[in-house]
Every structure is written in C-alpha cells, then in structure tokens.
Design a protein around this motif. Sequence first.
Motif, PDB file in Angstrom:
ATOM      1  N   LYS A  12       0.844  -1.193   0.000  1.00  0.00           N
ATOM      2  CA  LYS A  12       0.000   0.000   0.000  1.00  0.00           C
ATOM      3  C   LYS A  12       0.880   1.244   0.000  1.00  0.00           C
ATOM      4  N   GLY A  13       0.621   2.163  -0.916  1.00  0.00           N
ATOM      5  CA  GLY A  13       1.405   3.384  -1.029  1.00  0.00           C
ATOM      6  C   GLY A  13       2.532   3.300  -2.026  1.00  0.00           C
ATOM      7  N   LEU A  14       2.862   2.075  -2.487  1.00  0.00           N
ATOM      8  CA  LEU A  14       3.952   1.892  -3.457  1.00  0.00           C
ATOM      9  C   LEU A  14       3.487   1.106  -4.687  1.00  0.00           C
ATOM     10  N   THR A  15       2.188   0.874  -4.803  1.00  0.00           N
ATOM     11  CA  THR A  15       1.686   0.139  -5.960  1.00  0.00           C
ATOM     12  C   THR A  15       1.768   1.009  -7.209  1.00  0.00           C
ATOM     13  N   ALA A  16       1.670   0.355  -8.375  1.00  0.00           N
ATOM     14  CA  ALA A  16       1.809   1.069  -9.639  1.00  0.00           C
ATOM     15  C   ALA A  16       1.021   0.336 -10.715  1.00  0.00           C
ATOM     16  N   ASP A  17       0.885   0.978 -11.871  1.00  0.00           N
ATOM     17  CA  ASP A  17       0.157   0.406 -12.999  1.00  0.00           C
ATOM     18  C   ASP A  17       1.167  -0.141 -14.007  1.00  0.00           C
ATOM     19  N   PRO A  18       1.324  -1.466 -14.115  1.00  0.00           N
ATOM     20  CA  PRO A  18       2.341  -2.014 -15.018  1.00  0.00           C
ATOM     21  C   PRO A  18       2.055  -1.744 -16.483  1.00  0.00           C
ATOM     22  N   THR A  19       0.793  -1.470 -16.836  1.00  0.00           N
ATOM     23  CA  THR A  19       0.498  -1.179 -18.245  1.00  0.00           C
ATOM     24  C   THR A  19       1.151   0.122 -18.695  1.00  0.00           C
TER      25      THR A  19
END
Length: 275
Positions: free
Chosen positions: A242-249
């Motif tokens: 949480k807080g470091l997630t990202a969108d790989p697309t």
Amino acid sequence: MTIHSDWGDWLPTAIAAAEPDGLAVWYLGCNGFALKAADGTTVFIDPYLGTGDPPRTVRMIPVPFEPTDVVEADAVLATHDHTDHTHGPSQAPILTGTDATFYGPPTSVATAEAWTDEHGVDGNDIAEITEGETLEVGSLRIHVEPAHDPDADHPVGYVVEHESGTFFHGGDARPSEDFEAIGGSYDIDLGAVAFGSAGMIPDKETREPKYTQWYSNENMAAEAAAQLQLDRLLPTHWDMWKGLTADPTALRDHTRSFDHPRTLEILEIGDRTSV
C-alpha cells in the motif's frame, strides 16, 4: 507466525500437478515465483506469504497458499535478506516438507540459520552462494549474478537456464553496469524486474512518514530491460505494498521505442506463463 491462505491449496496443487513441455513460471505476487521444468524440477524464488508490518507495510494482494501445502520442491532461492524475500514462516515449511535446499547470499543465510531452532530446518538444507557460482538443480542450470540494490546488503540475481529458454530474476535490483554485463553474457527470454511507485511510508524506527522508493520507476524499469536485453519484460512488486503500488500497463509507453524488451508480459498473482 501461522500463515493462512486466502485461496486454499489450489495453486500449489496446480503447480504439483502441472506437466510443462518446457519451463513453466507462476507469479506468486510481490517478487515471488515458482518454476517447474518438464522433468519435474521445481524451484521457488523469493516466495513471501506474510502480510508485512502494518501499518508500515500493508499487503495489498491475497496470500495465495500456505507453505505447508507445498509438497514438491528442489530449491528455494533468496535474492537478498529483506523480509519479503527471506522469510522463515513462508520458506522454512517448504524446506521441512520437501527435499528442497535453501540457497541465498551470506546475509540471507545468516537469517535462515535461525530457522534450525525456530522452525526445525535441517542445517544441511541451508547453503550459502555468491556471485559467479553456478548451481545444478535437476534440469536447471542457475547462475548467481551481482545485483545493484541500494537498499539491500549483498543482493544477488539469478539466471535460470533450461533447454527451452532462460529466465532472469533480479530481486529488487535497479539499472546498473551489473545488468549490462548480464545482458551481454546471456540470451534472456523472460526477465522479472521490480517496479513500483514512490510514496510516504512510515520509517522503520521512528514511524514518521518518509519519502520511500524501493523499486524502479517506469523509466528505470525500461532502462533495466534494455540493459538486460530482455525478449520479454515481466514487471513485479507493483501489486504488493500500500502506497507503493503502480500500474504495469504504463510501461508500454516507456518501452515501446527500444529494441528491448520486445514484449511486455504482465501477470497477476497466480498467473502462469512459460519461458
């Protein structure tokens, strides 16, 4: 710590029952993988089934299995000593329940040595490795390579060679001359690169919010893939904290003009692909 799965035992059961033609790869979320070759050789890399350290680090994805449900494994590899890569409750039951040997750099082994008392692991099932070594595990030839992770003490990466292709796992490492050397030495079909955002995460000691970047951002992940000369880039870790997630697309826009990677391959936790 007792680990409870959100999914039951279907994933380790599916891995045990699989009969791949070449080398199959399952993404376990975070930076964990299970690899199984056509001859049945099974290797886990950085399997982590913990929930973090809430509220500092909060797991955002399911716990996909309980380690006691793993019935077949030949090796457990750790890239470095951070908890989500070397974790007794996640990995020790795999060692005690199978014929697997734990391999890791010195700092990971120092952590794992406590598992002999804490989890009943046989000390002979813990082996220290370092850069330049090669492991022969069943039909897999595993090369230990240096890795640049400024947040870790003595991290390593693994180049896993099989007759059907080559898989690379760099742990949480970022672009560097190490990746350039690896890209020049091996023909890597599928490579895992840790990717995520930066955020305000409570400091480990003070618990005050602190600007934190543990993984490559979009441009760094693209640079890493280019240095490694990957055919296929598999981003990892973007799903975990949480807080470091990202969108790989988003990586499509950052990689499309380069010769490498040729393909962006995005897996969700529990997905299977092949090398």
